[in-house]
Design a protein around this motif. Structure first.
Motif, PDB file in Angstrom:
ATOM      1  N   GLU A  50     -26.760  11.837 -13.389  1.00 22.66           N
ATOM      2  CA  GLU A  50     -26.819  12.383 -12.033  1.00 22.66           C
ATOM      3  C   GLU A  50     -26.846  13.915 -12.062  1.00 22.66           C
ATOM      4  OE1 GLU A  50     -23.930  12.483  -8.135  1.00 22.66           O
ATOM      5  OE2 GLU A  50     -23.896  10.674  -9.370  1.00 22.66           O
ATOM      6  N   ASP A  87     -30.298   2.300 -10.231  1.00 26.37           N
ATOM      7  CA  ASP A  87     -29.420   1.212 -10.678  1.00 26.37           C
ATOM      8  C   ASP A  87     -29.699  -0.072  -9.896  1.00 26.37           C
ATOM      9  OD1 ASP A  87     -28.247   2.694 -12.673  1.00 26.37           O
ATOM     10  OD2 ASP A  87     -26.426   3.155 -11.547  1.00 26.37           O
ATOM     11  N   CYS A 101     -29.819  -2.879 -17.863  1.00 20.50           N
ATOM     12  CA  CYS A 101     -29.170  -1.645 -18.289  1.00 20.50           C
ATOM     13  C   CYS A 101     -27.889  -2.003 -19.037  1.00 20.50           C
ATOM     14  CB  CYS A 101     -28.858  -0.787 -17.058  1.00 20.50           C
ATOM     15  SG  CYS A 101     -27.765   0.602 -17.381  1.00 20.50           S
ATOM     16  N   VAL A 130     -29.882   7.864  -8.115  1.00 21.07           N
ATOM     17  CA  VAL A 130     -29.131   7.068  -9.092  1.00 21.07           C
ATOM     18  C   VAL A 130     -28.830   5.680  -8.515  1.00 21.07           C
ATOM     19  CG1 VAL A 130     -26.904   6.855 -10.279  1.00 21.07           C
ATOM     20  CG2 VAL A 130     -28.156   9.011 -10.349  1.00 21.07           C
ATOM     21  N   LYS A 164     -23.335   7.841 -16.473  1.00 21.39           N
ATOM     22  CA  LYS A 164     -23.980   7.855 -15.156  1.00 21.39           C
ATOM     23  C   LYS A 164     -23.804   9.219 -14.486  1.00 21.39           C
ATOM     24  CE  LYS A 164     -25.531   3.608 -15.134  1.00 21.39           C
ATOM     25  NZ  LYS A 164     -26.956   3.284 -15.041  1.00 21.39           N
TER      26      LYS A 164
END
Length: 194
Positions: free
Chosen positions: A133, A160, A104, A156, A129
């Motif tokens: 979310e 990740d 990422c 999330v 991010k």
């Protein structure tokens, strides 16, 4: 025919994006970015006051395309909210199961810039991010999931984490396992959370 200023800026960001992703933020020099973009360093600095500003622009350029991709994966998966989350992870596993995938970009940038907490790119990454979310919480709620905000945050974290583990093991089974856990967190709105 000369390019307009927006086209030149876009070319610089595109060149930076390729080099930052392929080589890393710190390893990609301004000279290399200018060369790849086909501009002089002076032109690059006309559009970006610093490499830090260019790093932030790189992440900004990845924000909407990344969010749109996740939304498409979610929406194209038939079934319940849990099915859609499992589908999102399955698509992520497929997309990352290649040697070209280097992680990422938002997480890699955050890792490289961890010692500079006020860096503008970290703010861009954090905002991305949070947008993901918020979108996920809204999508889960729309699809009838209970406690969508809390579940979205957990998903999330799992996504990740799956991205990080995928870099280590290069095995999509880890991403799919994270997807199964994420899907198990989703309860219909009519069921009270314990």
């Amino acid at each position: 025919m000369p390019m307009n200023s927006d086209q030149t800026r876009d070319r610089i960001v595109a060149a930076a994006a390729r080099l930052f992703y392929d080589e890393g933020i710190r390893a990609a020099s301004v000279d290399a970015i200018a060369e790849k973009a086909g501009v002089t360093k002076k032109t690059l600095y006309y559009h970006f006051r610093s490499k830090d500003e260019l790093i932030a622009a790189y992440l900004e350029s990845r924000d909407q395309p990344t969010l749109s991709l996740y939304a498409r994966w979610f929406e194209e998966t038939p079934g319940s909210a849990a099915d859609k989350v499992r589908g999102l992870f399955a698509e992520f596993a497929r997309a990352t199961n290649t040697m070209k995938w280097k992680g990422c970009g938002f997480l890699r940038t955050a890792a490289e810039l961890a010692s500079t907490p006020g860096h503008p790119a970290l703010k861009v990454g954090a905002a991305h991010k949070k947008r993901f979310e918020a979108w996920l919480a809204e999508a889960l709620a729309r699809d009838g999931a209970a406690n969508a905000q809390a579940v979205a945050r957990s998903i999330v974290v799992l996504l990740d984490g799956a991205a990080s583990v995928m870099l280590v093991h290069r095995d999509p089974a880890y991403v799919e396992a994270a997807g199964a856990v994420a899907a198990s967190l989703i309860a219909p709105a009519s069921v009270k959370a314990a």
